[in-house]
Design an enzyme around this catalytic site. Sequence first.
Site, PDB file in Angstrom:
ATOM      1  N   SER A   1       0.850  -1.185   0.000  1.00  0.00           N
ATOM      2  CA  SER A   1       0.000   0.000   0.000  1.00  0.00           C
ATOM      3  C   SER A   1       0.885   1.234   0.000  1.00  0.00           C
ATOM      4  O   SER A   1       2.001   1.217   0.543  1.00  0.00           O
ATOM      5  CB  SER A   1      -0.893  -0.001   1.246  1.00  0.00           C
ATOM      6  OG  SER A   1      -1.448   1.270   1.483  1.00  0.00           O
ATOM      7  N   SER A   2       0.371   2.321  -0.561  1.00  0.00           N
ATOM      8  CA  SER A   2       1.151   3.566  -0.601  1.00  0.00           C
ATOM      9  C   SER A   2       1.355   4.170   0.784  1.00  0.00           C
ATOM     10  O   SER A   2       2.166   5.083   0.952  1.00  0.00           O
ATOM     11  CB  SER A   2       0.465   4.587  -1.511  1.00  0.00           C
ATOM     12  OG  SER A   2      -0.831   4.903  -1.033  1.00  0.00           O
ATOM     13  N   CYS A   3       0.633   3.665   1.803  1.00  0.00           N
ATOM     14  CA  CYS A   3       0.797   4.206   3.157  1.00  0.00           C
ATOM     15  C   CYS A   3       2.137   3.809   3.771  1.00  0.00           C
ATOM     16  O   CYS A   3       2.469   4.260   4.870  1.00  0.00           O
ATOM     17  CB  CYS A   3      -0.345   3.765   4.056  1.00  0.00           C
ATOM     18  SG  CYS A   3      -0.301   2.023   4.513  1.00  0.00           S
TER      19      CYS A   3
ATOM     20  N   TYR B   1      -0.691  -0.826  10.228  1.00  0.00           N
ATOM     21  CA  TYR B   1      -0.906  -1.438   8.907  1.00  0.00           C
ATOM     22  C   TYR B   1       0.304  -1.214   8.013  1.00  0.00           C
ATOM     23  O   TYR B   1       0.784  -2.136   7.331  1.00  0.00           O
ATOM     24  CB  TYR B   1      -2.163  -0.850   8.272  1.00  0.00           C
ATOM     25  CG  TYR B   1      -2.477  -1.364   6.894  1.00  0.00           C
ATOM     26  CD1 TYR B   1      -3.018  -2.636   6.724  1.00  0.00           C
ATOM     27  CD2 TYR B   1      -2.265  -0.587   5.755  1.00  0.00           C
ATOM     28  CE1 TYR B   1      -3.325  -3.120   5.459  1.00  0.00           C
ATOM     29  CE2 TYR B   1      -2.562  -1.061   4.492  1.00  0.00           C
ATOM     30  CZ  TYR B   1      -3.097  -2.327   4.352  1.00  0.00           C
ATOM     31  OH  TYR B   1      -3.402  -2.806   3.098  1.00  0.00           O
TER      32      TYR B   1
ATOM     33  N   HIS C   1     -13.106   4.653   1.139  1.00  0.00           N
ATOM     34  CA  HIS C   1     -12.174   5.678   0.692  1.00  0.00           C
ATOM     35  C   HIS C   1     -12.927   6.771  -0.059  1.00  0.00           C
ATOM     36  O   HIS C   1     -14.117   6.655  -0.331  1.00  0.00           O
ATOM     37  CB  HIS C   1     -11.086   5.037  -0.176  1.00  0.00           C
ATOM     38  CG  HIS C   1     -10.206   4.111   0.595  1.00  0.00           C
ATOM     39  ND1 HIS C   1     -10.134   2.754   0.352  1.00  0.00           N
ATOM     40  CD2 HIS C   1      -9.360   4.330   1.628  1.00  0.00           C
ATOM     41  CE1 HIS C   1      -9.284   2.187   1.184  1.00  0.00           C
ATOM     42  NE2 HIS C   1      -8.803   3.119   1.970  1.00  0.00           N
TER      43      HIS C   1
END
Length: 310
Positions: free
Chosen positions: A108-110, A137, A180
């Site tokens: 994920s981009s997080c 996460y 989202h």
Amino acid sequence: MNLTDKIYIAGHNGMVGSAILRTLKAKGYNNFLLKRSDEVDLRNQQAVNELFQKEKPAYIFLAAAKVGGIQANNTYRADFIYDNLIMEANVIHAAYVNQATKLLFLGSSCIYPKNAPQPLKEEYLLTGLLEPTNEPYAIAKIAGIKLCDAYRAQYGCNFISAMPTNLYGPNDNYDLSNSHVLPALLRKFHTATVNGDPGVTVWGSGAPLREFLHVDDMAEACIFLMNNFEEEGYVNVGTGHDLSIGDLALMIKKITGFSGNIVFDKSKPDGTMRKLMDVSKLSTLGWKYSIDLEDGIRSVYEGYKSASFV
């Protein structure tokens, strides 16, 4: 991958996993290992080991994950780090033990630092502090990347990783409490259009910039990487283009046919002002997205309108 190779898609009922399955079938692949979470709990090491020993999958798309919005990530911090760590560790280790040909881990981009420069380059990983609300996460996803790299370094496993930008498409989540921004806006504007409401309220100023990729393009990129990428580290997957939340709201207003006003509630948080992927590494490999954002949202909206829960 040959068309008859056994392919395991972990998380095949989710938005990304189902898109990978749909795309592989369209390309002629026909030998799939598919297990729901109530059939094989990926948090159970023995169950995962027994599955791999019995089935011996050659290629693995690791798309299974515990996911949620900001509120869920911040509330269930222990669940998000434990479930994701244990699932990816079990699957990656079983792939090594049973000599799988290749594995693709999806992140994920997080994973990027909260204040990383824009656009986000792969080398920015672990150069700063993470966004606190989804840190558990993100740490689990970073661990997945490092697991793949460690098994490659120590055992020569052909394990790779891909990090997608914000995704949308079939099987998305439209629950306003934890969805989202794109599906949330789609639902809000559709409801307002049906009810004849005078306005739709959008959180924040509308100024933040976001990048969106159709999940079918993500699936194409995953298959491309499975067939063409064999290096440590990971590859960003996105469009390389972004737009403001305000412009996204205007686009969705047009698509849904809403005739009222858009009200920006500036008392609500904007979040990070920009999150754009640098996709030059993927472009150099030879892949580019194909679904235009407006066309993609129109297609998704037609599916949303015909769904039974609308």
